[in-house]
Design a protein around this motif. Structure first.
Motif, mmCIF file in Angstrom:
data_model
loop_
_atom_site.group_PDB
_atom_site.id
_atom_site.type_symbol
_atom_site.label_atom_id
_atom_site.label_comp_id
_atom_site.label_asym_id
_atom_site.label_seq_id
_atom_site.Cartn_x
_atom_site.Cartn_y
_atom_site.Cartn_z
ATOM 1 N N ALA A 289 0.847 -1.202 0.000
ATOM 2 C CA ALA A 289 0.000 0.000 0.000
ATOM 3 C C ALA A 289 0.880 1.249 0.000
ATOM 4 O O ALA A 289 0.597 2.233 -0.700
ATOM 5 N N ALA A 290 1.984 1.190 0.764
ATOM 6 C CA ALA A 290 2.910 2.334 0.808
ATOM 7 C C ALA A 290 3.581 2.528 -0.558
ATOM 8 O O ALA A 290 3.744 3.654 -1.028
ATOM 9 N N LEU A 291 3.934 1.424 -1.210
ATOM 10 C CA LEU A 291 4.553 1.498 -2.550
ATOM 11 C C LEU A 291 3.591 2.184 -3.526
ATOM 12 O O LEU A 291 3.987 3.043 -4.329
ATOM 13 N N THR A 292 2.320 1.815 -3.469
ATOM 14 C CA THR A 292 1.307 2.411 -4.352
ATOM 15 C C THR A 292 1.174 3.909 -4.103
ATOM 16 O O THR A 292 1.182 4.716 -5.044
ATOM 17 N N GLU A 293 1.054 4.290 -2.826
ATOM 18 C CA GLU A 293 0.897 5.726 -2.523
ATOM 19 C C GLU A 293 2.159 6.508 -2.898
ATOM 20 O O GLU A 293 2.079 7.652 -3.316
ATOM 21 N N HIS A 294 3.320 5.861 -2.760
ATOM 22 C CA HIS A 294 4.573 6.548 -3.062
ATOM 23 C C HIS A 294 4.753 6.741 -4.566
ATOM 24 O O HIS A 294 5.124 7.818 -5.027
ATOM 25 N N ARG A 295 4.425 5.719 -5.346
ATOM 26 C CA ARG A 295 4.641 5.825 -6.800
ATOM 27 C C ARG A 295 3.511 6.519 -7.535
ATOM 28 O O ARG A 295 3.749 7.242 -8.507
ATOM 29 N N VAL B 293 -2.865 -3.143 -6.268
ATOM 30 C CA VAL B 293 -2.097 -2.349 -7.245
ATOM 31 C C VAL B 293 -0.612 -2.388 -6.884
ATOM 32 O O VAL B 293 0.254 -2.559 -7.749
ATOM 33 N N GLY B 294 -0.313 -2.271 -5.580
ATOM 34 C CA GLY B 294 1.084 -2.358 -5.118
ATOM 35 C C GLY B 294 1.693 -3.709 -5.445
ATOM 36 O O GLY B 294 2.879 -3.807 -5.785
ATOM 37 N N ALA B 295 0.878 -4.756 -5.355
ATOM 38 C CA ALA B 295 1.377 -6.107 -5.676
ATOM 39 C C ALA B 295 1.770 -6.193 -7.150
ATOM 40 O O ALA B 295 2.751 -6.851 -7.507
ATOM 41 N N VAL B 296 1.029 -5.495 -8.009
ATOM 42 C CA VAL B 296 1.382 -5.455 -9.433
ATOM 43 C C VAL B 296 2.685 -4.669 -9.643
ATOM 44 O O VAL B 296 3.575 -5.095 -10.384
ATOM 45 N N LEU B 297 2.794 -3.514 -8.969
ATOM 46 C CA LEU B 297 4.027 -2.709 -9.103
ATOM 47 C C LEU B 297 5.239 -3.540 -8.696
ATOM 48 O O LEU B 297 6.275 -3.549 -9.360
ATOM 49 N N ARG B 298 5.073 -4.269 -7.576
ATOM 50 C CA ARG B 298 6.180 -5.096 -7.060
ATOM 51 C C ARG B 298 6.479 -6.264 -8.008
ATOM 52 O O ARG B 298 7.638 -6.617 -8.219
ATOM 53 N N ALA B 299 5.417 -6.837 -8.599
ATOM 54 C CA ALA B 299 5.609 -7.946 -9.541
ATOM 55 C C ALA B 299 6.415 -7.481 -10.755
ATOM 56 O O ALA B 299 7.294 -8.190 -11.250
ATOM 57 N N ARG B 300 6.127 -6.274 -11.221
ATOM 58 C CA ARG B 300 6.861 -5.742 -12.377
ATOM 59 C C ARG B 300 8.329 -5.494 -12.011
ATOM 60 O O ARG B 300 9.229 -5.851 -12.772
ATOM 61 N N ASP B 301 8.557 -4.899 -10.829
ATOM 62 C CA ASP B 301 9.933 -4.694 -10.369
ATOM 63 C C ASP B 301 10.678 -6.022 -10.281
ATOM 64 O O ASP B 301 11.835 -6.126 -10.676
ATOM 65 N N PHE B 302 9.984 -7.026 -9.759
ATOM 66 C CA PHE B 302 10.609 -8.335 -9.579
ATOM 67 C C PHE B 302 10.917 -8.979 -10.927
ATOM 68 O O PHE B 302 11.964 -9.610 -11.106
ATOM 69 N N PHE B 303 10.022 -8.775 -11.869
ATOM 70 C CA PHE B 303 10.231 -9.306 -13.229
ATOM 71 C C PHE B 303 11.521 -8.721 -13.823
ATOM 72 O O PHE B 303 12.304 -9.429 -14.452
ATOM 73 N N ILE B 304 11.729 -7.415 -13.588
ATOM 74 C CA ILE B 304 12.873 -6.742 -14.197
ATOM 75 C C ILE B 304 14.170 -6.976 -13.400
ATOM 76 O O ILE B 304 15.214 -7.278 -13.964
ATOM 77 N N ASN B 305 14.049 -6.847 -12.078
ATOM 78 C CA ASN B 305 15.269 -6.845 -11.240
ATOM 79 C C ASN B 305 15.513 -8.125 -10.455
ATOM 80 O O ASN B 305 16.573 -8.303 -9.884
ATOM 81 N N GLY B 306 14.506 -8.991 -10.374
ATOM 82 C CA GLY B 306 14.620 -10.183 -9.541
ATOM 83 C C GLY B 306 14.405 -9.861 -8.090
ATOM 84 O O GLY B 306 14.244 -8.706 -7.722
#
Ligand SMILES: [Zn+2]
Length: 336
Positions: free
Chosen positions: A130-136, A323-336
């Motif tokens: 939730a914090a990731l979503t509000e931050h981005r 939504v934050g889970a999606v943002l994190r999934a994309r980061d993980f896809f790119i950076n591991g």
């Protein structure tokens, strides 16, 4: 070029997802599981799925798998999965313990999803997401130092420090709800007594109202609860407030005071430039956030001598975790 290493062994060579790719983000709550599909850049969901959280802890992982499967069959461009769970999630994505998912211990949900669907998957604490979503994308956009507090049945949270959501040594950072605030206070969902959550969440509002009724006031609140003090919940205070009940106003004043004590401590600790309140309680009455802000200035050390830290409502509601889970999934896809 980045290399993604699967949790189940082997590796795969990855770059940024090809245009048109999307991700599933799942938010596991104490009562509901919400999953959305987005591209991991914007918040607008292309698809969503909602179901009840199973009561049996052994059914939780199969329920999450089922929700993801449903979305995978409807969307063919999904390339990764993120999951938010309410509890202590370590840096490897294993859920160790969560008071609102009792009995679920040592669950490697990301590993399970990778095994079943052969897609990169990552799990995080729901407050972190939730914090990731509000931050981005939301109210803390552009703030390198921010506190996000989500008040639901309990309190979730995330701390943004130097532009990153703080993880801590094990991934367990950002649980402000379980800071001890009153050793003579109420019982918390975690089993301890006097956590901030026990006076500053939805359950906390109910605790304060019950205490007030036990002092011999709050007739209207009690009426809304059917005459049984043990049945009083936050919504009964809201109902009395809507009728301009002075007792409900007093309960709200006490409630906001406790919220302010916790926020004041967090400001003293972290020196943020903004505090974001999520979870809907901040809209309980007109001017509620203003009242909290005034009380925070009194609660924080050196209040009159430091800049006022704006306290603002979250821009994301029930979707923030997914939504934050999606943002994190994309980061993980790119950076591991
Ligand atoms: Zn607690």
């Amino acid at each position: 070029m980045k290399v993604w290493r699967s949790r189940i062994g082997g590796s795969d060579t990855r770059t940024a997802p090809v245009p048109g790719s999307s991700f599933v983000g799942v938010d596991v709550g104490g009562t509901k599981i919400l999953a959305v599909v987005t591209d991991g850049i914007v918040a607008e969901a292309q698809d969503r799925e909602l179901r009840a959280t199973p009561k049996d802890p052994n059914e939780l992982a199969p329920a999450i798998v089922e929700v993801v499967e449903t979305l995978l069959t409807r969307n063919d461009a999904i390339v990764g999965i993120g999951v938010g769970v309410p509890g202590l999630v370590d840096n490897a994505g294993v859920l160790h313990y969560g008071p609102n998912v009792a009995g679920v211990l040592g669950l490697d949900i990301a590993g399970r999803l990778t095994e079943v669907f052969s897609l990169p998957a990552v799990a995080e604490n729901d407050g972190y997401l939730a914090a990731l979503t509000e931050h981005r994308l939301g109210a803390a956009r552009g703030h390198d130092h921010a506190i996000v507090v989500t008040q639901g049945t309990g309190i979730g949270g995330g701390l943004i420090v130097n532009g990153q959501v703080l993880r801590g040594a094990n991934g367990f950072a950002g649980e402000p709800g379980h800071m001890l605030i009153n050793r003579f206070g109420h019982r918390c969902a975690c089993g301890r007594t006097g956590c901030w959550e026990s006076v500053a969440s939805g359950a906390g509002l109910a605790n304060i109202a019950r205490e007030y009724v036990a002092e011999g006031h709050g007739g209207k609140i009690l009426d809304h609860a059917g005459g049984d003090p043990a049945s009083i919940r936050g919504e009964h205070v809201s109902a009395a407030l809507a009728e301009n009940d002075p007792d409900a106003t007093e309960v709200l004043q006490r409630f906001s005071w406790w919220i302010a004590q916790g926020i004041g401590s967090l400001i003293a600790l972290l020196d943020p430039s903004i505090v974001v309140l999520g979870g809907g309680l901040s809209a309980i009455s007109d001017g509620f956030i203003d009242t909290v802000s005034t009380q925070v200035t009194e609660a924080v050390v050196g209040g009159p001598y430091r800049p006022v830290v704006p306290i603002v409502p979250a821009e994301f509601g029930n979707d923030a975790g997914a939504v934050g889970a999606v943002l994190r999934a994309r980061d993980f896809f790119i950076n591991g």
